[in-house]
Design an enzyme around this catalytic site. Sequence first.
Site, PDB file in Angstrom:
ATOM      1  CD  GLU A 183     -17.387 -15.889  -9.186  1.00 48.82           C
ATOM      2  OE1 GLU A 183     -17.017 -16.885  -8.544  1.00 48.82           O
ATOM      3  OE2 GLU A 183     -17.899 -15.945 -10.324  1.00 48.82           O
ATOM      4  CG  ASP A 240     -10.579 -22.428  -2.764  1.00 50.28           C
ATOM      5  OD1 ASP A 240     -11.757 -22.392  -2.353  1.00 50.28           O
ATOM      6  OD2 ASP A 240      -9.865 -21.417  -2.880  1.00 50.28           O
TER       7      ASP A 240
END
Length: 247
Positions: A8, A128
Amino acid sequence: MRIYPTMELQNGRCVTLDKGRLENAMIWHVDPVETARSWSAAGAEWMHLTDFDAIEGRDTNVELVEEIIRSAELPVQLAGGMRSRERIEHWIDKGAGRIVIGTLAALDPHLVKELAKLYPDQIVLAVDVWQGYVMTEGWRTQSAFTPEAFIEAFHDTPFAAIVVTDIDSEMEDVEAQLGLISGVAEKSRTPVIASGVVRTTDDISRLAYISNISGAIVSRALFRKTLTLEDVLEVAKTAHEPVAQFQ
């Protein structure tokens, strides 16, 4: 089951988030390109890359992402800020192996269905989930969709995979809960990649026996060095080996 070591990026650096907050990221002092190459050397077949700056509409990491795609020596599944056809096609042209789409799927499902048919095996749906509903805009906005209803809306769409993130487990430092992801995987026609639930090799072993789970995203544990990629890959490889029956 395929393991996706995950990186990330924020402001050109590898980070992980504290309880999902972009403004409070933990910085890891490693070289992103060399880290990606090390994952290839360890035997990973894919990596997952999320650009947090792109989620916020900034192009800070564009050159770095391009370099990782060019030099990682393994295909990249790229996520973050994929909210237009032009951006998705840009990254496909730049060599991304797969593009992960979440918010755009909620806003313009017809476009996402079209892209999935146009680019077979390259479009991944992100689901998500927090407190029973699909989140969009980088986990900031709660939609009206349950994960099951969201996936069902794309039931005939040829996605390469569906990444399901259990945000509750991802944000809290508790033992991974697999109930949500296993339930979603059971109802999905498309193979599911589990995210947010891997902290130990035991979690990999449990995931390997859940129907329709094709892979797992592993991030924070690798950077914290509570897991090694070599160990995770070995567990994933051997999870389904037959066990001899003794009489």
